[in-house]
Design a protein around this motif. Structure first.
Motif, PDB file in Angstrom:
ATOM      1  N   GLY A  84       0.816  -1.221   0.000  1.00 45.96           N
ATOM      2  CA  GLY A  84       0.000   0.000   0.000  1.00 45.96           C
ATOM      3  C   GLY A  84       0.841   1.260   0.000  1.00 45.96           C
ATOM      4  N   LEU A  85       1.972   1.235   0.727  1.00 45.01           N
ATOM      5  CA  LEU A  85       2.865   2.401   0.749  1.00 45.01           C
ATOM      6  C   LEU A  85       3.423   2.716  -0.635  1.00 45.01           C
ATOM      7  N   GLU A  86       3.548   1.679  -1.474  1.00 45.37           N
ATOM      8  CA  GLU A  86       4.069   1.888  -2.828  1.00 45.37           C
ATOM      9  C   GLU A  86       2.995   2.326  -3.816  1.00 45.37           C
ATOM     10  N   MET A  87       1.757   2.321  -3.387  1.00 39.59           N
ATOM     11  CA  MET A  87       0.642   2.637  -4.287  1.00 39.59           C
ATOM     12  C   MET A  87       0.336   4.133  -4.317  1.00 39.59           C
ATOM     13  N   ALA A 269       5.105  12.309   4.350  1.00 38.43           N
ATOM     14  CA  ALA A 269       6.527  12.601   4.492  1.00 38.43           C
ATOM     15  C   ALA A 269       7.235  11.519   5.299  1.00 38.43           C
ATOM     16  N   PHE A 270       6.477  10.708   6.021  1.00 46.35           N
ATOM     17  CA  PHE A 270       7.057   9.663   6.865  1.00 46.35           C
ATOM     18  C   PHE A 270       7.007   8.289   6.196  1.00 46.35           C
ATOM     19  N   LYS A 271       6.703   8.265   4.904  1.00 49.04           N
ATOM     20  CA  LYS A 271       6.539   6.997   4.187  1.00 49.04           C
ATOM     21  C   LYS A 271       7.769   6.097   4.311  1.00 49.04           C
ATOM     22  N   HIS A 272       8.947   6.645   4.022  1.00 51.76           N
ATOM     23  CA  HIS A 272      10.154   5.829   4.023  1.00 51.76           C
ATOM     24  C   HIS A 272      10.535   5.396   5.434  1.00 51.76           C
ATOM     25  N   GLU A 279       9.633  -3.031   7.867  1.00 48.69           N
ATOM     26  CA  GLU A 279      10.259  -4.033   7.001  1.00 48.69           C
ATOM     27  C   GLU A 279      10.863  -5.224   7.752  1.00 48.69           C
ATOM     28  N   PRO A 280      11.638  -5.007   8.859  1.00 48.70           N
ATOM     29  CA  PRO A 280      12.202  -6.192   9.538  1.00 48.70           C
ATOM     30  C   PRO A 280      11.131  -7.134  10.066  1.00 48.70           C
TER      31      PRO A 280
END
Length: 618
Positions: A84-87, A269-272, A279-280
């Motif tokens: 979803g973050l990549e969408m 702005a906090f996506k990354h 991710e871990p």
């Protein structure tokens, strides 16, 4: 006293957490995954094999895979959050034709065909639908890994496959909802209750959209000001699991809630930061999910139904691959691209396990049927690497377009450059600056056309062919520069020039030291490793930044060059590596003592230490 400590420790261990299954799962994953990736079968199959070994069908170390599977489903939830973050809306819009055109057509047609096949195999229509739609969902892990290793993610063909994978990743969300709706209900539910459930679900979606647009960004902004990393990580998990819980209590899919939360934060702005924090956990829990799927595979059921599974694998893979190929050809892809897409995307994928597990949990399919479906997908994933190997023999040889490209013919430049990539382009500039006549050949037509746009005349020709070398003027050139970037190709050209044009003066780009020695033995007058000078200058700049004066830096760099020359000459003569290294170290120390230069002596000491390490390693 010591006896009391041992007794208490034993009692604590006896009454505490049983770490044996945890350690076994971690050990199985860390051992199996690297092995499977090394032999080209991918990490997903490594997890599945490890789970199969630990489960009831293996050594039986874990007897209740369902308990592990329920916890591991959080890995799927986190995975969908990251998707979803990549969408981002802008990305979706730029790929809209491929995602919602090609992707929808491929999923719909393949799903309809596979559902029909399932009915022909004897499954009920609803069960056949679940089986077929699960198999439609290609393994993102396998295809993305293959495209990444080939460097084809950014190519037109790679982009089309990525777009279809993206649509399939999106499709799991509505498919999970459909499975939930199709699940049998044991109670008579009134229309009012159904409407109420629908209203609650719609309210949950609207509430999450409101929170995502109005609350989450300010919330993360406040936490960021605190500058406490673990709090940001906890907040990221709170958002994902909170959205999953909201949808779960509303009668919707947890995965759908996490996905929608990711979409809402895709432009944040906090996506990354969120992606890095989640991710871990995503990787670990998703690996645990695949381990649990492997543990859930009942080999007894597979053995009893091996004929049905074998037929299902063969027919489903063939029908899906043919459908993908035909769709690709109808949408103007050439034969090679369509064939590659059909083979790479002909298997089932990891999201099929999610769909089948959800269907089994909701009572839509029973345990044995789930085992048959899961085994079909797993075997299709195992077959894929071998199918790719076979595909290489069926792929047409790529033909380069010769539009705007001239072949080498009766060239007569004073200098002949073979290969006009990054290295050759830089090499040509001093020659052209001094008005030398330069002839250039290369076998990459795209590069030739690109060079023409900036004023370079490059002819098409393969330097490993003697007739091309003659046509390019190798017999009359004063100097020949081999600037190709393939080791074997460069050596072959050097040997041809030595045998056919023994009077030619030849310079060559070397890959490494051993290649440089090959080239000298092939008759090359001058060779240079492609990264040597840039690395030397880089190291010189590093020691200057660390405080060395220009004189000290120049002396050290010259010492490195000198020892490299000596090492090269000794290796060219066949000297042993250890002997020549000790000789070079001794020479460096002698020079340091004679000149009273401490920095050279320190360099010799460092070289001695490194030589000892290399000796121990060998």
């Amino acid at each position: 006293m010591a006896g009391d400590v041992v007794t208490h420790a034993a009692e604590a261990a006896h009454g505490g957490l049983d770490l044996v299954p945890v350690v076994a799962l971690l050990a199985a994953g860390t051992i199996a995954v690297p092995i499977f990736r090394r032999i080209g079968l991918g990490s997903v199959l490594g997890y599945l094999a490890a789970g199969l070994l630990l489960g009831p069908s293996g050594i039986g170390l874990i007897s209740d895979p369902a308990s592990v599977l329920h916890a591991a489903e959080l890995g799927v939830v986190l995975f969908l959050f990251i998707i979803g973050l990549e969408m981002e809306p802008s990305r979706l819009w730029s790929l809209r034709k491929q995602i919602f055109g090609l992707g929808v057509i491929q999923v719909a047609v393949s799903g309809a065909l596979l559902t029909g096949i399932g009915v022909l195999l004897g499954f009920a229509p609803v069960v056949a639908f679940v089986f077929g739609m699960g198999f439609v969902l290609t393994s993102t892990a396998i295809v993305m890994q293959i495209l990444g290793e080939r460097g084809e993610l950014a190519t037109p063909g790679g982009q089309k496959m990525v777009s279809v994978l993206l649509l399939e990743d999106l499709a799991i969300v509505p498919l999970l909802a459909v499975v939930t709706l199709l699940a049998p209900s044991t109670d008579d539910v009134s229309m009012t209750a159904r409407l109420t459930s629908f209203g609650v679900a719609a309210g949950a979606i609207l509430l999450l959209i409101f929170l995502g647009r109005r609350i989450m960004n300010p919330f993360f902004g406040l936490l960021a000001q605190a500058k406490v990393r673990e709090v940001m990580t906890a907040a990221a998990l709170l958002v994902v699991l909170g959205a999953a819980l909201l949808f779960q209590v509303s009668g919707l899919s947890m995965a759908m809630g996490a996905f929608l939360a990711g979409v809402l934060l895709s432009t944040s702005a906090f996506k990354h930061q969120l992606e890095a924090d989640v991710e871990p956990f995503r990787g670990l829990l998703l690996g645990l999910f695949f381990l649990a799927v492997g543990m859930s595979l009942d080999l007894a059921v597979v053995g009893e139904n091996w004929g049905l599974i074998a037929i299902s694998v063969a027919v489903y893979m063939l029908v899906k691959a043919v459908a993908i190929y035909v769709i690709a050809r109808l949408l103007k892809s050439d034969h090679g691209e369509a064939l590659e897409r059909a083979v790479l995307m002909g298997q089932g994928g990891e999201f099929a396990f999610v769909l089948y597990t959800t269907a089994a949990t909701s009572g839509l399919i029973d345990g044995p049927t789930n085992a048959i479906f899961t085994a079909t997908v797993i075997i299709s994933m195992v077959i894929t690497p071998f199918a790719i190997i076979g595909m290489r023999y069926l792929m047409p040889k790529a033909a380069q377009s010769m539009d705007g490209v001239e072949e080498a013919h009766e060239m007569s430049g004073k200098v002949l450059i073979i290969g006009f990539g990054r290295f050759g382009q830089i090499v040509s500039q001093p020659l052209l600056a001094l008005k030398h006549t330069v002839s250039i050949i290369d076998n990459d037509t795209d590069m030739i056309r690109a060079a023409a746009q900036i004023g370079f005349k490059v002819y098409y020709g393969d330097g490993t062919r003697l007739d091309i070398l003659r046509a390019a003027g190798a017999s009359t050139a004063d100097l020949i520069l081999i600037c190709t970037d393939q080791r074997e190709q460069t050596t072959r050209i050097a040997e041809l020039l030595r045998d056919e044009f023994p009077l030619a003066r030849v310079m060559a780009r070397a890959f490494d030291r051993s290649h440089g020695i090959e080239l000298v033995r092939a008759g090359v007058e001058y060779q240079l490793r492609e990264t040597f000078e840039s690395a030397i200058n880089f190291g010189g700049a590093a020691i200057r930044l660390l405080g060395a004066t220009d004189e000290e830096a120049d002396e050290v760099i010259e010492g490195v060059r000198g020892r490299d020359r000596q090492r090269f000459e000794l290796q060219l003569g066949g000297e042993d590596w250890r002997n020549l290294t000790q000789l070079l170290i001794s020479n460096a120390r002698d020079q340091a003592r004679e000149g009273g230069v401490s920095i050279a002596e320190e360099t010799a000491d460092a070289a001695a230490s490194q030589s000892a390490d290399q000796t121990r390693g060998s």
